[in-house]
Write an enzyme that holds these catalytic residues in place. Sequence first.
Site, PDB file in Angstrom:
ATOM      1  N   SER A  14     -10.155 -38.588  43.017  1.00 29.54           N
ATOM      2  CA  SER A  14      -9.943 -40.036  43.207  1.00 29.54           C
ATOM      3  C   SER A  14     -10.967 -40.640  44.161  1.00 29.54           C
ATOM      4  CB  SER A  14      -8.527 -40.303  43.703  1.00 29.54           C
ATOM      5  OG  SER A  14      -8.305 -39.635  44.931  1.00 29.54           O
ATOM      6  N   ALA A  48     -18.100 -43.715  53.142  1.00 27.27           N
ATOM      7  CA  ALA A  48     -19.504 -44.160  53.067  1.00 27.27           C
ATOM      8  C   ALA A  48     -19.651 -45.511  53.756  1.00 27.27           C
ATOM      9  CB  ALA A  48     -19.947 -44.258  51.614  1.00 27.27           C
ATOM     10  N   GLY A  50     -23.142 -46.949  54.872  1.00 24.17           N
ATOM     11  CA  GLY A  50     -24.423 -47.637  54.777  1.00 24.17           C
ATOM     12  C   GLY A  50     -24.565 -48.604  53.641  1.00 24.17           C
ATOM     13  N   GLY A  51     -24.407 -48.157  52.393  1.00 21.83           N
ATOM     14  CA  GLY A  51     -24.599 -49.097  51.303  1.00 21.83           C
ATOM     15  C   GLY A  51     -24.887 -48.432  49.974  1.00 21.83           C
ATOM     16  N   ARG A 269     -34.751 -38.091  53.661  1.00 18.30           N
ATOM     17  CA  ARG A 269     -33.789 -37.460  54.566  1.00 18.30           C
ATOM     18  C   ARG A 269     -34.162 -36.047  54.993  1.00 18.30           C
ATOM     19  NH1 ARG A 269     -27.716 -39.333  52.892  1.00 18.30           N
ATOM     20  NH2 ARG A 269     -27.793 -41.124  54.274  1.00 18.30           N
ATOM     21  N   LEU A 377     -23.274 -43.528  45.937  1.00 19.43           N
ATOM     22  CA  LEU A 377     -22.270 -44.503  45.478  1.00 19.43           C
ATOM     23  C   LEU A 377     -22.703 -45.099  44.147  1.00 19.43           C
ATOM     24  CD1 LEU A 377     -21.405 -46.367  48.815  1.00 19.43           C
ATOM     25  CD2 LEU A 377     -19.910 -44.826  47.525  1.00 19.43           C
TER      26      LEU A 377
HETATM   27  C1  LIG Z   1     -19.537 -40.151  56.079  1.00 17.77           C
HETATM   28  C2  LIG Z   1     -20.245 -40.372  54.783  1.00 17.77           C
HETATM   29  C3  LIG Z   1     -21.082 -41.467  54.618  1.00 17.77           C
HETATM   30  C4  LIG Z   1     -21.731 -41.703  53.412  1.00 17.77           C
HETATM   31  N1  LIG Z   1     -22.494 -42.816  53.238  1.00 17.77           N
HETATM   32  C5  LIG Z   1     -23.014 -43.091  52.018  1.00 17.77           C
HETATM   33  C6  LIG Z   1     -23.670 -44.325  51.771  1.00 17.77           C
HETATM   34  O1  LIG Z   1     -23.767 -45.187  52.628  1.00 17.77           O
HETATM   35  N2  LIG Z   1     -24.171 -44.534  50.525  1.00 17.77           N
HETATM   36  C7  LIG Z   1     -24.061 -43.627  49.509  1.00 17.77           C
HETATM   37  O2  LIG Z   1     -24.529 -43.887  48.399  1.00 17.77           O
HETATM   38  N3  LIG Z   1     -23.440 -42.447  49.730  1.00 17.77           N
HETATM   39  C8  LIG Z   1     -22.901 -42.163  50.942  1.00 17.77           C
HETATM   40  N4  LIG Z   1     -22.239 -40.998  51.144  1.00 17.77           N
HETATM   41  C9  LIG Z   1     -22.125 -40.060  50.038  1.00 17.77           C
HETATM   42  C10 LIG Z   1     -21.098 -40.554  49.054  1.00 17.77           C
HETATM   43  O3  LIG Z   1     -20.095 -41.289  49.697  1.00 17.77           O
HETATM   44  C11 LIG Z   1     -20.426 -39.407  48.317  1.00 17.77           C
HETATM   45  O4  LIG Z   1     -21.317 -38.441  47.953  1.00 17.77           O
HETATM   46  C12 LIG Z   1     -19.794 -39.927  47.054  1.00 17.77           C
HETATM   47  O5  LIG Z   1     -19.011 -41.055  47.352  1.00 17.77           O
HETATM   48  C13 LIG Z   1     -18.991 -38.844  46.395  1.00 17.77           C
HETATM   49  O6  LIG Z   1     -18.126 -39.434  45.482  1.00 17.77           O
HETATM   50  P1  LIG Z   1     -17.313 -38.498  44.503  1.00 17.77           P
HETATM   51  O7  LIG Z   1     -16.407 -39.395  43.746  1.00 17.77           O
HETATM   52  O8  LIG Z   1     -18.220 -37.632  43.749  1.00 17.77           O
HETATM   53  O9  LIG Z   1     -16.502 -37.522  45.491  1.00 17.77           O
HETATM   54  P2  LIG Z   1     -15.427 -37.850  46.618  1.00 17.77           P
HETATM   55  O10 LIG Z   1     -15.469 -39.251  47.041  1.00 17.77           O
HETATM   56  O11 LIG Z   1     -15.561 -36.795  47.650  1.00 17.77           O
HETATM   57  O12 LIG Z   1     -14.066 -37.640  45.843  1.00 17.77           O
HETATM   58  C14 LIG Z   1     -13.695 -36.358  45.354  1.00 17.77           C
HETATM   59  C15 LIG Z   1     -12.225 -36.409  45.020  1.00 17.77           C
HETATM   60  O13 LIG Z   1     -11.844 -35.185  44.364  1.00 17.77           O
HETATM   61  C16 LIG Z   1     -10.656 -34.683  44.972  1.00 17.77           C
HETATM   62  N5  LIG Z   1     -10.587 -33.257  44.775  1.00 17.77           N
HETATM   63  C17 LIG Z   1     -11.283 -32.257  45.397  1.00 17.77           C
HETATM   64  N6  LIG Z   1     -10.870 -31.066  44.934  1.00 17.77           N
HETATM   65  C18 LIG Z   1      -9.927 -31.299  43.994  1.00 17.77           C
HETATM   66  C19 LIG Z   1      -9.097 -30.472  43.173  1.00 17.77           C
HETATM   67  N7  LIG Z   1      -9.148 -29.134  43.222  1.00 17.77           N
HETATM   68  N8  LIG Z   1      -8.230 -31.071  42.320  1.00 17.77           N
HETATM   69  C20 LIG Z   1      -8.107 -32.446  42.251  1.00 17.77           C
HETATM   70  N9  LIG Z   1      -8.852 -33.255  43.036  1.00 17.77           N
HETATM   71  C21 LIG Z   1      -9.759 -32.694  43.887  1.00 17.77           C
HETATM   72  C22 LIG Z   1     -10.775 -35.127  46.423  1.00 17.77           C
HETATM   73  O14 LIG Z   1      -9.537 -35.089  47.079  1.00 17.77           O
HETATM   74  C23 LIG Z   1     -11.323 -36.547  46.232  1.00 17.77           C
HETATM   75  O15 LIG Z   1     -10.297 -37.452  45.940  1.00 17.77           O
HETATM   76  C24 LIG Z   1     -21.576 -40.764  52.349  1.00 17.77           C
HETATM   77  C25 LIG Z   1     -20.753 -39.648  52.514  1.00 17.77           C
HETATM   78  C26 LIG Z   1     -20.085 -39.453  53.706  1.00 17.77           C
HETATM   79  C27 LIG Z   1     -19.208 -38.255  53.848  1.00 17.77           C
END
Ligand SMILES: Cc1cc2nc3c(=O)[nH]c(=O)nc-3n(C[C@H](O)[C@H](O)[C@H](O)COP(=O)(O)OP(=O)(O)OC[C@H]3O[C@@H](n4cnc5c(N)ncnc54)[C@H](O)[C@@H]3O)c2cc1C
Length: 396
Positions: A14, A48, A50-51, A269, A377
């Site tokens: 999610s 996240a 920054g943007g 980076r 993002l």
């Molecule tokens: C502090 C921080 C700042 C950031 N700033 C930026 C930014 O400014 N700009 C940018 O582009 N990116 C940024 N990033 C990176 C970016 O936010 C993430 O890489 C990206 O949002 C990941 O999205 P996702 O949907 O792939 O994973 P996530 O958002 O991590 O979501 C993964 C989901 O899967 C679920 N999950 C995990 N394992 C299981 C399982 N076994 N079964 C069911 N569900 C599971 C988790 O609970 C979670 O809900 C940042 C990251 C962090 C940590």
Amino acid sequence: MAAPIHFDVLVIGSGASGLAAAVAAERKGARVALATKGSLQSCNSAKAQGGIQAAFGDDDSPELHADDVWRSSHETADRRLVDVLTTEATDAIHWLEELGVQFTRDNGGYRLARCGGASRKRLLQVGDRTGHAITTALRDAVEASSTETLPKSPLRSLERTASGWRARCGEHELEAAAVVLAAGGRCYREAEERGELSTNHPGATGEVTRIALDLGAEARDLDALQYHPNGGAWPSNMQGYSIPETTRAYGAVLLNADGEEFTDSLGPRDQVSQAIFDEVAKGKGVETPDGRPAVALDTTRIAEEDAEISLPYMLRRYRAAGIDPLKERILTYPVLHYQNGGLVIGTDAETTLEGLFACGEIAGGTHGRNRMMGNSLLECCVFGRRAGRAAAEKAK
Ligand SMILES: Cc1cc2nc3c(=O)[nH]c(=O)nc-3n(C[C@H](O)[C@H](O)[C@H](O)COP(=O)(O)OP(=O)(O)OC[C@H]3O[C@@H](n4cnc5c(N)ncnc54)[C@H](O)[C@@H]3O)c2cc1C
């Protein structure tokens, strides 16, 4: 265990990518279930700050954006995925706006910042809570739809059936014609194993990648983990906090113990992180009061107006901890942040296994071995939507 419940599309996770996939699949007419490990809110995406990148500047274009990604990845990214990412970026931003995201504006247009490795100002922001704003809008859309949400239902097993997939998610047994894996990266677990700090939330443990690999899915660049150049190093309650890269976009620079700039603070980076590691190794770092390595980030160079518009959350956090970043330099050191590689996907986000899709941080290729800030993002929205639509199509 009750009999399996049937859906067209099952989304795992999610974060921004899973939510985007669920919205897109449901809008294509699919019966969708979204299962996630913790609460619906728990993810990296919401953290996240920054943007998100998109080529809106008059002097910018999707091609220039793609060139920057290619260069920052050291020519290791998958060009087809990069072209999709950058070409669909502005459309993804308008889609987010339709869902209710209000990007910060300046003089009638978007307030754009230049992030590390970028040749143009291209980073849109919602203050410094961009991920929070995007996930809130996407989650509202999911909750207002017919999608069945299953919190506290981690994916434990996945197997093929004659008509698609059977999954065990917590207490639920689910069947779906297509599955979208959107379970994020593994940097929380990796940092724990290395005894290091991480910016990630505790759910970032990577077991879903392992499940896909065991099924035979292909992966790439899984060894390429990214350090965020600017983890908070002091005070102790800011250790592991990721100081937004927008501090550097708005004028902050990295300084060594002698007050000298030792690197291009807006380089890619991996180069900035390596420069900090090297400076500390040369004995030119600054030690924190609890003996940790660090260098200084001179945030006093940020104009007050820029800080108030684009860094209010960061300012609040530091001021609450007794440090005013506009009056004194802050201490920083790289911190484990992002999984660059992941499952191999095509342009519709299908993995090498038919009917199994992957989007967001769990997928590889879009960033090659070094991601630019603000493109994750974007990847979640562009490829989350593509995965949702293609999975719904597959289910027909
Ligand atoms: C502090 C921080 C700042 C950031 N700033 C930026 C930014 O400014 N700009 C940018 O582009 N990116 C940024 N990033 C990176 C970016 O936010 C993430 O890489 C990206 O949002 C990941 O999205 P996702 O949907 O792939 O994973 P996530 O958002 O991590 O979501 C993964 C989901 O899967 C679920 N999950 C995990 N394992 C299981 C399982 N076994 N079964 C069911 N569900 C599971 C988790 O609970 C979670 O809900 C940042 C990251 C962090 C940590």
